[in-house]
Design a protein around this motif. Structure first.
Motif, PDB file in Angstrom:
ATOM      1  N   ALA A 122       2.897  10.666   4.084  1.00 34.96           N
ATOM      2  CA  ALA A 122       3.124  10.955   5.503  1.00 34.96           C
ATOM      3  C   ALA A 122       3.188   9.659   6.303  1.00 34.96           C
ATOM      4  O   ALA A 122       4.049   9.494   7.188  1.00 34.96           O
ATOM      5  N   LEU A 123       2.291   8.737   6.005  1.00 29.38           N
ATOM      6  CA  LEU A 123       2.293   7.453   6.687  1.00 29.38           C
ATOM      7  C   LEU A 123       3.563   6.671   6.358  1.00 29.38           C
ATOM      8  O   LEU A 123       4.146   6.016   7.227  1.00 29.38           O
ATOM      9  N   SER A 124       3.996   6.758   5.111  1.00 33.00           N
ATOM     10  CA  SER A 124       5.212   6.061   4.704  1.00 33.00           C
ATOM     11  C   SER A 124       6.417   6.560   5.495  1.00 33.00           C
ATOM     12  O   SER A 124       7.247   5.773   5.959  1.00 33.00           O
ATOM     13  N   ARG A 125       6.500   7.872   5.675  1.00 35.20           N
ATOM     14  CA  ARG A 125       7.609   8.435   6.453  1.00 35.20           C
ATOM     15  C   ARG A 125       7.548   7.956   7.904  1.00 35.20           C
ATOM     16  O   ARG A 125       8.572   7.638   8.521  1.00 35.20           O
ATOM     17  N   ALA A 126       6.333   7.908   8.456  1.00 30.13           N
ATOM     18  CA  ALA A 126       6.179   7.451   9.838  1.00 30.13           C
ATOM     19  C   ALA A 126       6.619   6.000   9.989  1.00 30.13           C
ATOM     20  O   ALA A 126       7.310   5.638  10.956  1.00 30.13           O
ATOM     21  N   VAL A 127       6.253   5.151   9.026  1.00 30.10           N
ATOM     22  CA  VAL A 127       6.596   3.731   9.100  1.00 30.10           C
ATOM     23  C   VAL A 127       8.098   3.510   8.947  1.00 30.10           C
ATOM     24  O   VAL A 127       8.714   2.729   9.680  1.00 30.10           O
TER      25      VAL A 127
ATOM     26  N   MET B 218       0.828  -1.200   0.000  1.00 30.27           N
ATOM     27  CA  MET B 218       0.000   0.000   0.000  1.00 30.27           C
ATOM     28  C   MET B 218       0.868   1.259   0.000  1.00 30.27           C
ATOM     29  O   MET B 218       0.566   2.243  -0.697  1.00 30.27           O
ATOM     30  N   LEU B 219       1.952   1.237   0.782  1.00 31.71           N
ATOM     31  CA  LEU B 219       2.822   2.411   0.820  1.00 31.71           C
ATOM     32  C   LEU B 219       3.525   2.612  -0.508  1.00 31.71           C
ATOM     33  O   LEU B 219       3.842   3.748  -0.897  1.00 31.71           O
ATOM     34  N   ALA B 220       3.785   1.523  -1.230  1.00 32.11           N
ATOM     35  CA  ALA B 220       4.479   1.612  -2.519  1.00 32.11           C
ATOM     36  C   ALA B 220       3.651   2.331  -3.568  1.00 32.11           C
ATOM     37  O   ALA B 220       4.199   2.783  -4.587  1.00 32.11           O
ATOM     38  N   THR B 221       2.354   2.484  -3.342  1.00 32.32           N
ATOM     39  CA  THR B 221       1.507   3.193  -4.311  1.00 32.32           C
ATOM     40  C   THR B 221       1.787   4.678  -4.328  1.00 32.32           C
ATOM     41  O   THR B 221       1.413   5.378  -5.281  1.00 32.32           O
ATOM     42  N   GLY B 222       2.409   5.199  -3.281  1.00 31.67           N
ATOM     43  CA  GLY B 222       2.696   6.627  -3.202  1.00 31.67           C
ATOM     44  C   GLY B 222       1.520   7.456  -2.733  1.00 31.67           C
ATOM     45  O   GLY B 222       1.608   8.687  -2.662  1.00 31.67           O
TER      46      GLY B 222
END
Length: 230
Positions: free
Chosen positions: A193-198, A185-189
């Motif tokens: 913000a969530l990607s940075r948090a993870v 899901m994060l790879a979809t772009g």
């Protein structure tokens, strides 16, 4: 007339009193949650007829009120620190430890205030920590704010513990199991913000998370206490 003001009936062959009834109810709740508590089940644990309990407690809600007041005694510190911030910090952490011992308490915090002697003493301790440092409305809003933070944080922590028991997966196990889905899901772009948090955020234990959030809330209270009147 509240349950605390109503006199108890005389003793009968199986001796009962509210103290024994509440102790049995707390034990049942500690073992199986609030759904494990009923007047019938409490009576069975005490080896008494269910109708006997109605001489001491009229409703299940009264029983819950007594249970909440009973465990509130565990929140009260032996001595209250003179420094307001430390006093609120102690009360918050003692509330957390009490709730972790009695997870069902999280379901009953935040409703109507406890009117039993222990509940009133805890409320007094929260208010007394700020007494004289600001007008009473500011004190009330400050105590409400810290209390709301504690209740929200504790309900989240208890929910995580319940999920762990229900699924058999620890937080780390759950993260590993759900990792592939989250990664895709994060790879979809779509969630930068969530990607940075993870990827960049620091994972901390619940106690550290609670303590950090509490200090931020106390910082906000401090700002209100030091702000000059308009």
């Amino acid at each position: 007339m509240t349950v605390w003001d109503r006199p108890e009936p005389p003793a009968r062959p199986v001796p009962l009193d509210r103290e024994r009834i509440v102790a049995a109810a707390v034990a049942l709740a500690d073992e199986g949650g609030l759904e494990a508590v009923s007047l019938r089940k409490v009576a069975a644990r005490l080896e008494a007829g269910p109708m006997r309990l109605y001489g001491y407690i009229s409703t299940k809600q009264e029983l819950f009120d007594l249970m909440v007041d009973e465990v509130h005694a565990e929140i009260l510190p032996e001595e209250q620190p003179a420094d307001w911030r430390e006093a609120l910090r102690v009360l918050a952490h003692r509330t957390r430890r009490t709730t972790l011992r009695h997870a069902w308490l999280a379901d009953l915090l935040g409703g109507r205030p406890s009117l039993g002697p222990n509940g009133l003493a805890v409320t007094e301790a929260w208010l007394a920590a700020l007494n004289g440092l600001a007008d009473i409305d500011t004190v009330l809003r400050a105590v409400e704010t810290v209390g709301a933070y504690c209740i929200g944080a504790l309900r989240r922590e208890i929910a995580d513990l319940r999920a762990e028991r229900a699924t058999g997966l620890s937080e780390r196990d759950w993260q590993r199991a759900s990792g592939p889905h989250v990664t895709s899901m994060l790879a979809t772009g779509r969630f930068p913000a969530l990607s940075r948090a993870v990827h960049d955020g620091t994972d901390v234990d619940p106690e550290t998370s609670f303590a950090t959030g509490l200090e931020w809330v106390l910082d906000a209270v401090a700002a209100k206490l030091t702000r000059p009147p308009a």
